[in-house]
Enzyme design. Sequence first.
Site, short mmCIF file in Angstrom:
data_model
loop_
_atom_site.label_atom_id
_atom_site.label_comp_id
_atom_site.label_asym_id
_atom_site.label_seq_id
_atom_site.Cartn_x
_atom_site.Cartn_y
_atom_site.Cartn_z
N ASP A 177 5.47 41.73 -7.37
CA ASP A 177 4.73 42.64 -6.49
C ASP A 177 4.68 42.13 -5.05
O ASP A 177 3.88 42.58 -4.25
CB ASP A 177 3.32 42.90 -7.01
CG ASP A 177 2.54 41.63 -7.26
OD1 ASP A 177 3.07 40.53 -7.00
OD2 ASP A 177 1.38 41.73 -7.70
N LYS A 205 -9.24 29.86 -4.25
CA LYS A 205 -10.27 30.66 -3.59
C LYS A 205 -11.35 29.82 -2.90
O LYS A 205 -12.54 29.87 -3.26
CB LYS A 205 -10.91 31.60 -4.62
CG LYS A 205 -9.87 32.49 -5.26
CD LYS A 205 -10.46 33.61 -6.04
CE LYS A 205 -9.34 34.53 -6.50
NZ LYS A 205 -9.38 34.98 -7.84
N ASP A 259 1.77 41.51 -0.45
CA ASP A 259 1.56 41.74 -1.88
C ASP A 259 1.19 43.21 -2.00
O ASP A 259 0.17 43.63 -1.46
CB ASP A 259 0.44 40.79 -2.32
CG ASP A 259 -0.30 41.26 -3.56
OD1 ASP A 259 0.16 42.19 -4.23
OD2 ASP A 259 -1.36 40.66 -3.85
P1 GTP Z 1 -3.58 43.39 -11.09
O1 GTP Z 1 -3.95 43.84 -12.48
O2 GTP Z 1 -3.81 44.46 -10.09
O3 GTP Z 1 -4.14 42.06 -10.69
O4 GTP Z 1 -2.01 43.22 -11.07
P2 GTP Z 1 -0.99 42.33 -11.93
O5 GTP Z 1 -1.61 41.68 -13.11
O6 GTP Z 1 0.16 43.22 -12.17
O7 GTP Z 1 -0.53 41.32 -10.84
P3 GTP Z 1 -0.91 39.84 -10.48
O8 GTP Z 1 -1.01 39.83 -9.01
O9 GTP Z 1 -2.03 39.31 -11.27
O10 GTP Z 1 0.43 39.14 -10.97
C1 GTP Z 1 1.44 38.69 -10.10
C2 GTP Z 1 2.80 39.06 -10.68
O11 GTP Z 1 2.95 38.50 -11.96
C3 GTP Z 1 2.99 40.56 -10.82
O12 GTP Z 1 4.31 40.86 -10.42
C4 GTP Z 1 2.81 40.82 -12.30
O13 GTP Z 1 3.67 41.86 -12.75
C5 GTP Z 1 3.24 39.51 -12.91
N1 GTP Z 1 2.48 39.19 -14.12
C6 GTP Z 1 1.16 38.95 -14.20
N2 GTP Z 1 0.82 38.67 -15.47
C7 GTP Z 1 1.97 38.74 -16.20
C8 GTP Z 1 2.28 38.55 -17.59
O14 GTP Z 1 1.41 38.28 -18.42
N3 GTP Z 1 3.59 38.70 -17.95
C9 GTP Z 1 4.56 39.01 -17.07
N4 GTP Z 1 5.81 39.15 -17.52
N5 GTP Z 1 4.32 39.20 -15.76
C10 GTP Z 1 3.02 39.07 -15.34
#
Ligand code: GTP
Length: 361
Positions: free
Chosen positions: A109, A160, A220
């Site tokens: 993202d 943080k 992001d």
């Molecule tokens: P929010 O629910 O809005 O926080 O979004 P998110 O969980 O999709 O994104 P976050 O910013 O927490 O994660 C950063 C990146 O890691 C994003 O591109 C997510 O798709 C990816 N990501 C987060 N958790 C996982 C996971 O458990 N598995 C995989 N494959 N990708 C993950």
Amino acid sequence: MSEVKAVILVGGEGTRLRPLTSSVPKPMVPVLNKPFLQHVFKHLSNHGIRDIILALCYLPDNIQSYFGDGSDFGINLTYVVEDFPLGTAGAVKNVSQYIDSTFLVLNGDVYTDLDLTSMVAFHKEKGAKATIALTPVEDPSAYGVVDADADGRVKRFIEKPKREEAPSNMINAGTYVLEPDVLAHVEPQKFCMFERFLFPLLLETGQAVYAYPSDAYWIDIGTPDNYAKINLDLLSGETQADDSVDVHSSAKITGPVLFGSNCVVEADVVIEGPVVIGSGCIIKSGSFVRRAIIWPDTHLDSWTTIKDCVVGMGCRIEANACVVDGTVLGSDVVIGDSCHLSGGVRIDCGKSIDPDTTLKR
Ligand code: GTP
């Protein structure tokens, strides 16, 4: 550096971007009318990286059916789908059978024009086990701050921190260069995060973790504001519309505006860019659109106002309605005539709002 593979983390649910991500996974949300991930692929290809592994979990079919084996996009894609979310490091561990040398990990993202070629060269020159790209932010208190010495070696991670206690404003930018053996510390099929577990562990065990700061463009896209911002930031130059777009001669369009194919713009419409309009949208007479992202197949009836907002796919905005000021509509929403929505209101996919309703968050 064609031998370097990239793993892109695309398994998250994208909760902060709901309702846009209720039916479309975050990597597929349109940016300049193309899935976001396509922009990331382009950046990787520009650095000679074409072997790309996608770590999927949420709505995986949507991504796989669009990109296939990647050949239409000049890349070679491998997909690995998790049975349950494994977290950022757990997801990379889960694809480790495809990795046998120095590799890149990208948050799916993040959009950046970071110089990946130089970052990999820096990682190798330092003999690092892990190199973390850093980006400056105005207020680091919502992020993971990385404290490094003058040579770039990471001293500590501070999650943080209070603004006044942060040692710098350089945060983990979600792009890493790693050696495959660091994954030995991650248990298979167990939830594990780079930021909270693996990177601190590498530091504790005295392994070489380096920081790679840069002032490259970085965003992001995980919040509606940032999602709108990346579209508007990347849009530049003249208004773009192909021959299938039908614009009435009395419509006033000041760019930059990007139209998808088969849009119709009726008489006396005013569009003030930056605006992105998906294919098949109809904008009826007298409507006003400014600084907005509108997904495909949405209809704006006469005399509507759409300003500073994101409108999902297949929505219908009825006559005289006003959708402004950070409002986000999911797909297939109907906004009744003369409604007024503002203040960051979010409407779930498929909802209908009765005529004359005022909603403000
Ligand atoms: P929010 O629910 O809005 O926080 O979004 P998110 O969980 O999709 O994104 P976050 O910013 O927490 O994660 C950063 C990146 O890691 C994003 O591109 C997510 O798709 C990816 N990501 C987060 N958790 C996982 C996971 O458990 N598995 C995989 N494959 N990708 C993950």
